[in-house]
Enzyme design. Structure first.
Site, PDB file in Angstrom:
ATOM      1  N   GLU A  58      20.951  19.440  65.158  1.00 57.03           N
ATOM      2  CA  GLU A  58      21.177  18.302  66.259  1.00 57.03           C
ATOM      3  C   GLU A  58      20.244  18.595  67.526  1.00 57.03           C
ATOM      4  OE1 GLU A  58      25.157  18.864  65.395  1.00 57.03           O
ATOM      5  OE2 GLU A  58      25.348  17.386  64.112  1.00 57.03           O
ATOM      6  N   GLN A 100      30.222  12.652  54.053  1.00 61.00           N
ATOM      7  CA  GLN A 100      29.740  14.129  54.790  1.00 61.00           C
ATOM      8  C   GLN A 100      30.866  15.024  54.723  1.00 61.00           C
ATOM      9  OE1 GLN A 100      27.712  11.627  58.377  1.00 61.00           O
ATOM     10  NE2 GLN A 100      27.618  13.836  58.573  1.00 61.00           N
ATOM     11  N   ARG A 146      23.977  12.559  64.912  1.00 66.68           N
ATOM     12  CA  ARG A 146      23.113  13.830  64.963  1.00 66.68           C
ATOM     13  C   ARG A 146      23.382  14.967  66.302  1.00 66.68           C
ATOM     14  NH1 ARG A 146      17.640  14.275  62.224  1.00 66.68           N
ATOM     15  NH2 ARG A 146      17.336  16.389  62.076  1.00 66.68           N
ATOM     16  N   CYS A 147      24.742  14.981  66.478  1.00 65.60           N
ATOM     17  CA  CYS A 147      24.979  15.787  67.586  1.00 65.60           C
ATOM     18  C   CYS A 147      26.680  16.421  67.231  1.00 65.60           C
ATOM     19  CB  CYS A 147      24.892  15.213  69.021  1.00 65.60           C
ATOM     20  SG  CYS A 147      26.416  14.028  69.281  1.00 65.60           S
TER      21      CYS A 147
END
Lengths: 806, 287
Positions: free
Chosen positions: A760, A237, A384-385
C-alpha cells in the site's frame, strides 16, 4: 567428490528463499486464462440473482410490485425487505458498529441502493426480471454536501436512529451525525498555536473515490437442505470474518458454514466488508434449495459497493520562524454515506488517522473527526491502504508543503529539518503510536541526490522566468512526498474486528519426501502469496520454495485468520509463517540430533540442514529430516513434522518512503505530463524484490489515477455522474507514467523476519507526490492549495483563476 | 448490463436489408460495428426488437478510387482505414484521425459508416467529413441518393437518414496534392470521446493560406464547420493575432455540454486552442 558438491551459493540459490526474485507461481495459470474465479464456478441447477436498484438518492418506497416480474420466463422469485424480515435479515450489522439495510426497508438512502433481488434460471432472465419489477417512490430532499449534513434543518436520513443520542463510538450531536473521535492533547496544542511564530490553516479535501478492482464483488451461495450446510464462494479478502459474520447473523452453527475465496481478481479494500448481494444470494439459496450466483457489473461496483476516502481535513500547523514544527491540529469531516460501513478495526472509527503527524517530530497534536451521514453509497474502505492512512499522509504532506511555502523554505529542507531522527526510534508520537524503526534522513537524501533535486529547482526557477516573459505556456512542478505508514493490524491490545483479535495464522505440514503444504489465514487477491510465503518457509527451514504449496481462502482447511488488507499479510501472517516454520525447525533439530547421535546444542543450522559444530562433514539435510520424521524419531517423540502458529503482533510496522514527481502542465489546456517519478521505499526486509517492484508499480498507478482524476462524483440531486470507466478515470498503459523504484532497508525490530509490508505504500505516498507537484507548479502564481483531483479542466480553471489564462 | 430480448437478422444484400428495415419498422435497427448501439442496449437505453446485421452484405466494405474521389464502403473498419495505403497517401488526415479513435480493439470492429451515420456528436469522423466536403450514399426504399455531410447532421443522434435508409458509402473528393492537414484531439484518456477536437485541411500559396476548411468535434449537438474561422485565416500567414481571431470565431459557434470532460467555458476555450494548433500543424505540413 567434494569438488562436485554444490557451493553454499548454489545451495542457497536452489532454495529460492527470501531476497530472491522468484517468478510468481500463480502466473502460470493467470496468464493463460486458467485462474479459477467466482464467476468461473458453475454448479448444477445454479440460479442467478440480480438487483432492482433505486434511481433516487433519497426516497420513500411506496410500493414494490413483483407481479409482472414473476411472469417473466425463468424468473422464480423476487425477494424484498419484507421477505428478509421473515428470517430477520432485512438489516445487517456493519464492521463499524452500524447497521445497514440489506434491501430497501421503507426508504432508500442512496442512488443504486438495493431494493429487490430477482432470482432466475439464468442471468438474462434475471435482468429481464429486474426491469419488470415496478417500484413506486416518493422523492425526499437529499443531503449531498457533507458540510450541510449537520445543518439544523437538514433532512433526517436515518429514521431508524431517531432518538438515539449515542452510537457505537459515543455520543451523536445531530441526527445525521455518526460519531466524534478525538485524540491528543488539546490544551497543549492550543498553547503551541498561541506561541507559534507562523501558522497555516487550510481545508484539504481528499475526494471520494473507489478501489474498482478488475473483478467486481460476487458470490455463489449453496445451501444443502439435507445436511444444513451453507457454502459460500465469494470474492472475500477476509473469508474467516465473513464466516463468523454469517454465523452471527444467520444463526447457523459455524461448522456448517463453509466460506471459500477462490482466485480473487484484486481487492484493494473493496472486498473486505459484507454486502447485500452475499446475504440475498444466501437467503435465495436457502429458500430455493439451489445454488445462487450474484455478480456485480461495473456500474454497480462503482456506485454501490464500498467507496473510499471522502475526508475533508481542516489542517493547521504551528511552527517557529526557523521552520521547526511545534503543533498540529486537524479536524476531519468524514462523509460515510448512508450507513457507516467502514472496514476499520472495530475500535477505530477513523481508522489509524492519528498517524497524521507523519514522519515529523511534532511535540504536540490534536485531532478530531466527525463522521456524518449523507445520501451516498456506504463504505469508507481502505483503498490500498491501512485504515485512513492515505488520508492522513495526504493531509500532512500537503500541509508541510503549504507551511514551506509560507515560510519561504524549500519543502524538502523543511522536511529534513523536522524528521524524526534515526536515534529517536522506537519513537512515541504525539497521537499515541510507537514507531518501530526508521531512517528518514538517509532515504530523503538518497532521493534528492538521485534525482539531482537542486538542479531541478534551478530548472524550475528558470522556467518560471521564461513563463513570465511569455516564452512558454508550460509550468513545472516538483512534488515531494515523505510518508510514514502504519500497517500490520494488529496487536490484540488495540485491534479487533467484531471482538476477534487481529492475529493471523499459519499451519505447515511437511511430507516425507521433503515437500509440504502451508495453509495461511491471509488471502491473496493478486499479491503473490503462493510465491512469497513459500520463500519465507524456504529460508527458515531449508527446503526449496518450489516444494512448498501454499493454500489460502478455504475456511474449512485454513487456520483462522483475519485476511488480507491494510498491508497486514506480511507483518502478521508473514510472521505466523516464520514462527510456524521455526517450530518445525526446532523439532527437526531434535530429530537430527538423534540421528547424528549428538546433543541438540551441538548442532548448528547451515542453509538447508543441520551440521555438527566443528565437524562440518557431519550433516543432516532438511530433506532427510523430513523422511526421518516419518520413520525414526527419538523415543517418546510423536512422528510427523507439522506446526501451527497464531501470531499476535506486539506492534504495528511503519514502512516509509521518499517520493518525488516532476510534472509539466500546459496552462492553456490543463494537460499535464509526468516527466519523472522516483519512488524510494523502505519496507524493511525484502522477501521478493520483483514482487515489491510490481506492487510499487501498481500502487503508483492507482495513486496517479486518484490524484489526477479518479473520482466518485455526485450531482446536487444525488446522481452518480462518474459511474462507469468512461468517466471514472482508470488509466491505461498509455496514460501511466514510467516509474523509477529504489529502496533502503530498515528492518522492523519486532517482526520475526524484519519485514514491514509494502503493497500500500505507493498509494499512500504517491497521491501527495502528484498533488504536491501540481500545487508546486501553480504556487509561483500565488496559489496556496488546489483541491484534488487535478484533472485537465481543473488545472485550467486554476490557471484561469490565477490569471495565467486570458 | 444485459440487453433486452431481440431478434437477429443477417441479410446478404443492401436491398434485403432495406426491405427488412421497412417491414420491421421503428423497432428495427441496423447493426454495423455495434460500438454505440450495443452498449446502449446493455444499459437498456436502446431496446430494439430487431437487429439487422450488415456484416453479411458484400460490396459495402473497402476503399477504392473513383476518378477524383475516394469511396469508402460503409462497413470499412477504422482498422481497415489505418491499413489502407490509399488512405495514407491521399487522405492522410483520415489515417491520423482513425489512430485517435478509441483503442485497437474498438478499431478492429468499429466501422466508418457507423461512425458517421449514428449522429453521435462525440464521433470523430463526421466533422472530418464535413471538412473534406464528403457526401454520403444512402440507399432506401425510394432508391439511392446522395447527401453532403455538411447537410446530414441535424441534432444529436438525428440525421437526414429516412426510415429504412442505410448509409452504404462515403464519397470524398481527393484533396489537392500538397495540402496541409491536422486533426487535434484533446481527450482525457485513450478510448474517450474528444473534450474538444478540430480538423483542418488547407492549402498554402506563397506562404499564405489559399484554401481552408475547419471542422469541430464534440463542441455542439452536431459536428460543426467553422466557416467564419476558415475565412479569417485565408490570405494570411497564420500570425498569432490571426490564429487568435480564428479561434475566437470558432468559439462563437461552439455550444458544448458541461460534462465530465469539463465545464462549457473550458471546453470552448480548449476548442479554440485545438483550432489554433491544428491550423499551425496543417500549415507546417502543406507543400
Amino acid at each position: 567428490m567434494n569438488d562436485m558438491a554444490p557451493t553454499r551459493e548454489q545451495r542457497e540459490a536452489k532454495l529460492e528463499g527470501m531476497g530472491c526474485k522468484r517468478k510468481r507461481v500463480e502466473d502460470a495459470r493467470f496468464t493463460q486464462g486458467k485462474g479459477n474465479y467466482v464467476d468461473d464456478l458453475k454448479l448444477p441447477g445454479m440460479l442467478h440473482g440480480d438487483f432492482v436498484r433505486s434511481p433516487h438518492a433519497h426516497a420513500r418506497v411506496i410500493s414494490i410490485n413483483s407481479e409482472k416480474a414473476l411472469k417473466v420466463p425463468g424468473v422464480l422469485a423476487v425477494i424484498t425487505a419484507e421477505t428478509l424480515k421473515t428470517v430477520n435479515l432485512s438489516w445487517m450489522p456493519t464492521l463499524a458498529g452500524d447497521v445497514q439495510m440489506v434491501l430497501a426497508d421503507g426508504k432508500v438512502l442512496f442512488q443504486n441502493q438495493e431494493v429487490a433481488f430477482v432470482v432466475a434460471t439464468d442471468r438474462y432472465a434475471a435482468d429481464d426480471g429486474i426491469n419488470a419489477v415496478e417500484v413506486e417512490y416518493e422523492a425526499l430532499p437529499v443531503v449531498i454536501d457533507p458540510f450541510k449534513a449537520m445543518d439544523k434543518d437538514a433532512p433526517v436520513l436515518r429514521e431508524d436512529l431517531v432518538g438515539k443520542t449515542s452510537g457505537a463510538h459515543g455520543p451523536r450531536k445531530h441526527h445525521n451525525h455518526i460519531f466524534e473521535w478525538t485524540v491528543g492533547d488539546k490544551d497543549l496544542t492550543d498553547a503551541a498555536f498561541r506561541k507559534a511564530d507562523v501558522t497555516i490553516k487550510e481545508l484539504i479535501s481528499y475526494h471520494r473515490t473507489h478501489p474498482s478492482p478488475l473483478e467486481t464483488c460476487q458470490c455463489v451461495a449453496s445451501f444443502d437442505k439435507i445436511n444444513g450446510d451453507l457454502t459460500i464462494w465469494g470474492t472475500f479478502q477476509a473469508p474467516h470474518v465473513i464466516r463468523t459474520v454469517v454465523a452471527l447473523i444467520a444463526s447457523l452453527p459455524e461448522q456448517k458454514i463453509h466460506v471459500i475465496s477462490p482466485d480473487v481478481g484484486g481487492g484493494f479494500g473493496n472486498k473486505v466488508g459484507a454486502y447485500p448481494g452475499y446475504i440475498c444470494a444466501a437467503v435465495a439459496s436457502i429458500v430455493t434449495g439451489k445454488p445462487v450466483k450474484w455478480v456485480e457489473d461495473r456500474i454497480e461496483n462503482l456506485t454501490a459497493t464500498s467507496f473510499a476516502r471522502d475526508y475533508h481535513m481542516t489542517t493547521e500547523i504551528a511552527a517557529t520562524k526557523e521552520g521547526r514544527v511545534t503543533g498540529l491540529r486537524v479536524h476531519v469531516l468524514a462523509d460515510h454515506g448512508a450507513f457507516d460501513a467502514c472496514a476499520d478495526p472495530s475500535k477505530w472509527p477513523a481508522g489509524f488517522f492519528n498517524i497524521v503527524t507523519g514522519s515529523y517530530d511534532f511535540p504536540t497534536a490534536h485531532l478530531s473527526v466527525d463522521g456524518i451521514y449523507t445520501n451516498k453509497a456506504p463504505g469508507g474502505v481502505a483503498y490500498r491502504c491501512s485504515f485512513r492512512v492515505t488520508e492522513a499522509a495526504y493531509c500532512i504532506e500537503r500541509g508541510m508543503d503549504i507551511l514551506a511555502q509560507k515560510l519561504g523554505m524549500d519543502p524538502a529542507e523543511l522536511r529534513l529539518k523536522n524528521f524524526i531522527k534515526a536515534e529517536q526510534f522506537p519513537y512515541h508520537s504525539a497521537l499515541g503510536w510507537e514507531y518501530d524503526s526508521g531512517d528518514y534522513h538517509t532515504a530523503m537524501k538518497m532521493m534528492m541526490e538521485t534525482v539531482k533535486y537542486a538542479d531541478l529547482r534551478k530548472e524550475q526557477a528558470a522556467k518560471r522566468e521564461a513563463f513570465r516573459r511569455g516564452e512558454t505556456r508550460d509550468i513545472m512542478g516538483l512534488g515531494v512526498s515523505f510518508f510514514t505508514e502504519i500497517v500490520g493490524a494488529g496487536p490484540s491490545k488495540n485491534c479487533d474486528i467484531l471482538g476477534i483479535a487481529m492475529f493471523d495464522s499459519c499451519e505447515i505440514r511437511l511430507h516425507p519426501t521433503g515437500a509440504g503444504i502451508a495453509r495461511v489465514g491471509s488471502k491473496s487477491t493478486g499479491q503473490g502469496h503462493e510465491t512469497t510465503w513459500a520463500q519465507i518457509i524456504a529460508t527458515e527451514i531449508g527446503l526449496p520454495a518450489d516444494n512448498i504449496k501454499v493454500e489460502e481462502g478455504n475456511t474449512d482447511t485454513a487456520p483462522y485468520g483475519l485476511g488480507t488488507y491494510g498491508s497486514r499479510s506480511t507483518p502478521v501472517a508473514g510472521a505466523a509463517i516464520a514462527m510456524a516454520a521455526r517450530k518445525i525447525k526446532a523439532k527437526a533439530q531434535m530429530i537430527a540430533a538423534y540421528r547424528l547421535e549428538v546433543h541438540e546444542d551441538d548442532l548448528e543450522w547451515d542453509i538447508d540442514g543441520f551440521r555438527v559444530k566443528g565437524l562440518p562433514e557431519k550433516t543432516m539435510s532438511m530433506k532427510d529430516i523430513c523422511w526421518a520424521a516419518y520413520n525414526s524419531v527419538p523415543p517418546g517423540m510423536e512422528p510427523g513434522l507439522e506446526a501451527v502458529s497464531y501470531y499476535d503482533p506486539p506492534n504495528m510496522t511503519y514502512p516509509f518512503g521518499a517520493y518525488i514527481c516532476v510534472m509539466d502542465i500546459d496552462v492553456d489546456t490543463g494537460v499535464y505530463k509526468v516527466r519523472r517519478f522516483y519512488a524510494l521505499d523502505d519496507c524493511g526486509t525484502r522477501i521478493n524484490p520483483m514482487i515489491i517492484e510490481g506492487q510499487v508499480h501498481g500502487g503508483l498507478t492507482e495513486a496517479f489515477a486518484i490524484a489526477m482524476g479518479q473520482e466518485i462524483r455526485y450531482d446536487e440531486t444525488g446522481n452518480v455522474v462518474t459511474g462507469s470507466f468512461m468517466d471514472f478515470f482508470m488509466p491505461t498503459a498509455v496514460e501511466t507514467p514510467h516509474w523509477e523504484t529504489d529502496f533502503t532497508v530498515t528492518p522492523s525490530p519486532h517482526h520475526p523476519i524484519g519485514a514491514k509490508g509494502v503493497g500500500e505504500s505507493p498509494n499512500v505516498g504517491g497521491v501527495p507526490a502528484f498533488s504536491n507537484a501540481v500545487n508546486d507548479a501553480f504556487s509561483f502564481l500565488g496559489s496556496t492549495h488546489i483541491q484534488m483531483p487535478h484533472d485537465f479542466w481543473r488545472n485550467w480553471q486554476a490557471a484561469k483563476r490565477l490569471g495565467a489564462v486570458g | 448490463m444485459i440487453p433486452g430480448p431481440f431478434s437477429y437478422h443477417r441479410p446478404s444484400s443492401v436491398a434485403d436489408a432495406v426491405k427488412l428495415l421497412v417491414s420491421l419498422g421503428d423497432e428495427a435497427r441496423p447493426l454495423a460495428g455495434g460500438h454505440s448501439l450495443i452498449p446502449m442496449m446493455k444499459l437498456r437505453l436502446a431496446t430494439p426488437e430487431h437487429l439487422v446485421d450488415l456484416h453479411g452484405i458484400a460490396g459495402i466494405k473497402g476503399v477504392r478510387r473513383d476518378g477524383s474521389t475516394i469511396v469508402i464502403g460503409a462497413m470499412t473498419t477504422q482498422h481497415d482505414l489505418l491499413a489502407s495505403e490509399m488512405i495514407s497517401k491521399s487522405l492522410p488526415i483520415l489515417h491520423e484521425t482513425a489512430l485517435v479513435i478509441a483503442d485497437p480493439q474498438v478499431r478492429y470492429r468499429g466501422t466508418v459508416g457507423g461512425n458517421v451515420a449514428n449522429g453521435d456528436p462525440g464521433n470523430d469522423m463526421p466533422a472530418l467529413m464535413m471538412t473534406l466536403g464528403a457526401s454520403y450514399t444512402l440507399q432506401g426504399p425510394g432508391g439511392t441518393r446522395s447527401v453532403v455531410a455538411r447537410d446530414f447532421y441535424q441534432g444529436a443522434y438525428f440525421t437526414s437518414l429516412e426510415p429504412g435508409e442505410i448509409l452504404t458509402a462515403i464519397v470524398i473528393p481527393a484533396p489537392a496534392s500538397g495540402h496541409g492537414y491536422a486533426y487535434e484531439k484533446l481527450k482525457r484518456k485513450v478510448g474517450d470521446y474528444a473534450t474538444a477536437a478540430a480538423a483542418v485541411v488547407l492549402t498554402m500559396s506563397g506562404g499564405k493560406v489559399a484554401t481552408c476548411a475547419i471542422g469541430l468535434t464534440n463542441l455542439s449537438e452536431t459536428p460543426l464547420l467553422a466557416e467564419e474561422a476558415a475565412k479569417i485565416v485565408i490570405g494570411t500567414g497564420l500570425d498569432e493575432a490571426t490564429l487568435k481571431k480564428a479561434a475566437a470565431a470558432a468559439e462563437e459557434i461552439m455550444s458544448p455540454a458541461a460534462d465530465g470532460r469539463g465545464p462549457i467555458e473550458y471546453r470552448k476555450s480548449v476548442g479554440g486552442i485545438m483550432v489554433m494548433r491544428a491550423l499551425k500543424r496543417a500549415a507546417a505540413r502543406a507543400g
